[in-house]
Design a protein around this motif. Structure first.
Motif, PDB file in Angstrom:
ATOM      1  N   THR A   2       0.833  -1.195   0.000  1.00 30.46           N
ATOM      2  CA  THR A   2       0.000   0.000   0.000  1.00 30.46           C
ATOM      3  C   THR A   2       0.870   1.249   0.000  1.00 30.46           C
ATOM      4  N   LEU A   3       0.257   2.354  -0.398  1.00 32.07           N
ATOM      5  CA  LEU A   3       0.979   3.623  -0.433  1.00 32.07           C
ATOM      6  C   LEU A   3       1.429   4.023   0.974  1.00 32.07           C
ATOM      7  N   SER A   6       4.480   2.112   1.891  1.00 32.29           N
ATOM      8  CA  SER A   6       5.626   2.614   1.127  1.00 32.29           C
ATOM      9  C   SER A   6       6.150   3.911   1.725  1.00 32.29           C
ATOM     10  N   ILE A   7       5.251   4.798   2.106  1.00 33.16           N
ATOM     11  CA  ILE A   7       5.668   6.074   2.698  1.00 33.16           C
ATOM     12  C   ILE A   7       6.337   5.835   4.045  1.00 33.16           C
ATOM     13  N   LEU A   8       5.820   4.906   4.825  1.00 30.03           N
ATOM     14  CA  LEU A   8       6.457   4.578   6.108  1.00 30.03           C
ATOM     15  C   LEU A   8       7.859   4.006   5.893  1.00 30.03           C
ATOM     16  N   ARG A   9       8.027   3.198   4.866  1.00 33.22           N
ATOM     17  CA  ARG A   9       9.361   2.655   4.558  1.00 33.22           C
ATOM     18  C   ARG A   9      10.323   3.766   4.162  1.00 33.22           C
ATOM     19  N   VAL A  10       9.828   4.728   3.387  1.00 35.06           N
ATOM     20  CA  VAL A  10      10.670   5.864   3.001  1.00 35.06           C
ATOM     21  C   VAL A  10      11.077   6.649   4.243  1.00 35.06           C
ATOM     22  N   ALA A  11      10.132   6.892   5.148  1.00 34.85           N
ATOM     23  CA  ALA A  11      10.446   7.618   6.380  1.00 34.85           C
ATOM     24  C   ALA A  11      11.467   6.856   7.222  1.00 34.85           C
ATOM     25  N   LEU A  12      11.288   5.544   7.336  1.00 31.84           N
ATOM     26  CA  LEU A  12      12.229   4.719   8.096  1.00 31.84           C
ATOM     27  C   LEU A  12      13.614   4.739   7.441  1.00 31.84           C
ATOM     28  N   GLY A  13      13.647   4.595   6.123  1.00 30.95           N
ATOM     29  CA  GLY A  13      14.922   4.643   5.397  1.00 30.95           C
ATOM     30  C   GLY A  13      15.620   5.980   5.571  1.00 30.95           C
ATOM     31  N   THR A  14      14.841   7.064   5.541  1.00 33.95           N
ATOM     32  CA  THR A  14      15.412   8.396   5.744  1.00 33.95           C
ATOM     33  C   THR A  14      16.038   8.494   7.128  1.00 33.95           C
ATOM     34  N   ALA A  41      18.900  17.601   4.955  1.00 32.45           N
ATOM     35  CA  ALA A  41      19.170  16.260   4.438  1.00 32.45           C
ATOM     36  C   ALA A  41      17.932  15.381   4.566  1.00 32.45           C
ATOM     37  N   GLY A  42      17.239  15.482   5.683  1.00 29.02           N
ATOM     38  CA  GLY A  42      16.020  14.701   5.878  1.00 29.02           C
ATOM     39  C   GLY A  42      14.949  15.049   4.858  1.00 29.02           C
ATOM     40  N   ILE A  43      14.774  16.338   4.606  1.00 22.21           N
ATOM     41  CA  ILE A  43      13.786  16.776   3.615  1.00 22.21           C
ATOM     42  C   ILE A  43      14.155  16.269   2.227  1.00 22.21           C
ATOM     43  N   LEU A  44      15.439  16.402   1.868  1.00 19.63           N
ATOM     44  CA  LEU A  44      15.885  15.937   0.550  1.00 19.63           C
ATOM     45  C   LEU A  44      15.716  14.427   0.399  1.00 19.63           C
ATOM     46  N   LEU A  45      16.138  13.665   1.389  1.00 19.00           N
ATOM     47  CA  LEU A  45      16.053  12.206   1.297  1.00 19.00           C
ATOM     48  C   LEU A  45      14.603  11.725   1.292  1.00 19.00           C
ATOM     49  N   PHE A  46      13.789  12.274   2.189  1.00 19.76           N
ATOM     50  CA  PHE A  46      12.390  11.860   2.235  1.00 19.76           C
ATOM     51  C   PHE A  46      11.671  12.285   0.957  1.00 19.76           C
ATOM     52  N   GLY A  47      11.940  13.496   0.491  1.00 20.69           N
ATOM     53  CA  GLY A  47      11.311  13.969  -0.750  1.00 20.69           C
ATOM     54  C   GLY A  47      11.681  13.114  -1.945  1.00 20.69           C
ATOM     55  N   ALA A  48      12.947  12.740  -2.040  1.00 20.38           N
ATOM     56  CA  ALA A  48      13.383  11.888  -3.152  1.00 20.38           C
ATOM     57  C   ALA A  48      12.745  10.509  -3.059  1.00 20.38           C
ATOM     58  N   GLY A  49      12.719   9.948  -1.861  1.00 23.81           N
ATOM     59  CA  GLY A  49      12.099   8.637  -1.682  1.00 23.81           C
ATOM     60  C   GLY A  49      10.620   8.665  -2.014  1.00 23.81           C
ATOM     61  N   LEU A  50       9.930   9.697  -1.566  1.00 23.66           N
ATOM     62  CA  LEU A  50       8.504   9.831  -1.848  1.00 23.66           C
ATOM     63  C   LEU A  50       8.258  10.010  -3.346  1.00 23.66           C
ATOM     64  N   ALA A  51       9.078  10.831  -3.987  1.00 25.59           N
ATOM     65  CA  ALA A  51       8.938  11.027  -5.437  1.00 25.59           C
ATOM     66  C   ALA A  51       9.113   9.702  -6.173  1.00 25.59           C
ATOM     67  N   PHE A  52      10.121   8.920  -5.773  1.00 27.98           N
ATOM     68  CA  PHE A  52      10.327   7.633  -6.425  1.00 27.98           C
ATOM     69  C   PHE A  52       9.131   6.716  -6.227  1.00 27.98           C
ATOM     70  N   VAL A  53       8.635   6.632  -5.006  1.00 26.89           N
ATOM     71  CA  VAL A  53       7.490   5.756  -4.727  1.00 26.89           C
ATOM     72  C   VAL A  53       6.297   6.150  -5.594  1.00 26.89           C
ATOM     73  N   LEU A  54       6.023   7.436  -5.673  1.00 26.53           N
ATOM     74  CA  LEU A  54       4.857   7.893  -6.438  1.00 26.53           C
ATOM     75  C   LEU A  54       5.025   7.664  -7.939  1.00 26.53           C
TER      76      LEU A  54
END
Length: 189
Positions: A2-3, A6-14, A41-54
């Motif tokens: 689920t989305l 995926s977003i929780l995984r991105v947050a955890l990875g960040t 750095a957190g904003i950049l990493l989370f934003g990139a991860g979220l963009a990739f997921v979407l």
């Protein structure tokens, strides 16, 4: 998946990735990250991860997903390098602001293409070309300052590094072109 997962995984990875510079800050005397650096750095990493997921959720084609990953990584690396040390001269060189145009070309192109593979390919190739043009204009208008102003060696480093960044955009475009050519791309969105 689920989305939300995926977003929780991105947050955890960040969070996990940010533990690396945190550990370095605690144990390496020369590590000079401020709290603002961690936030950025957190904003950049989370934003990139979220963009990739979407973006990756829009197709089940492997080439499309690889292309999306490379495109997002190219944007992340462009921002990170530009903020950290600058792509032309130091991070204080005003020529570095021109690189925002590369991201604008990629993003506007992606939205105009509605994230379809052929249009995304064109957007990534346009971003690659824009990257090369911006580098040429930046070096012509503003001469590198600081350590990059030393004779020849540093100018070559600037050209090679910027060429490598442009190549990442181009490879992303090629992968999107492959995703389009396979014809098995099933748009999920």
């Amino acid at each position: 998946m689920t989305l939300t997962k995926s977003i929780l995984r991105v947050a955890l990875g960040t969070g996990l990735l940010l533990l690396i510079p945190l550990a370095a800050k605690l144990f390496v005397p020369g590590m000079l990250w401020s709290p603002g650096d961690f936030v950025a750095a957190g904003i950049l990493l989370f934003g990139a991860g979220l963009a990739f997921v979407l973006i990756a959720r829009m197709s089940n084609n492997t080439a499309y997903r690889l292309a999306a990953g490379l495109g997002v990584a190219a944007g992340l690396l462009l921002l990170w390098a530009n903020m950290a040390v600058g792509l032309v001269g130091t991070e204080d060189n005003p020529a570095n602001l021109l690189y925002v145009g590369v991201l604008a070309v990629a993003l506007i192109g992606a939205f105009v293409a509605r994230f379809r593979p052929l249009g995304m390919s064109n957007a990534m190739f346009a971003a690659s070309l824009t990257y090369l043009v911006v580098t040429a204009v930046a070096l012509f208008v503003w001469k590198p300052t600081g350590t990059a102003a030393e004779p020849n060696v540093h100018l070559v480093n600037v050209l090679v590094a910027n060429g490598a960044f442009a190549a990442i955009w181009a490879v992303s475009g090629w992968l999107f072109r492959r995703a389009n050519a396979t014809g098995s791309t099933q748009q999920l969105a």
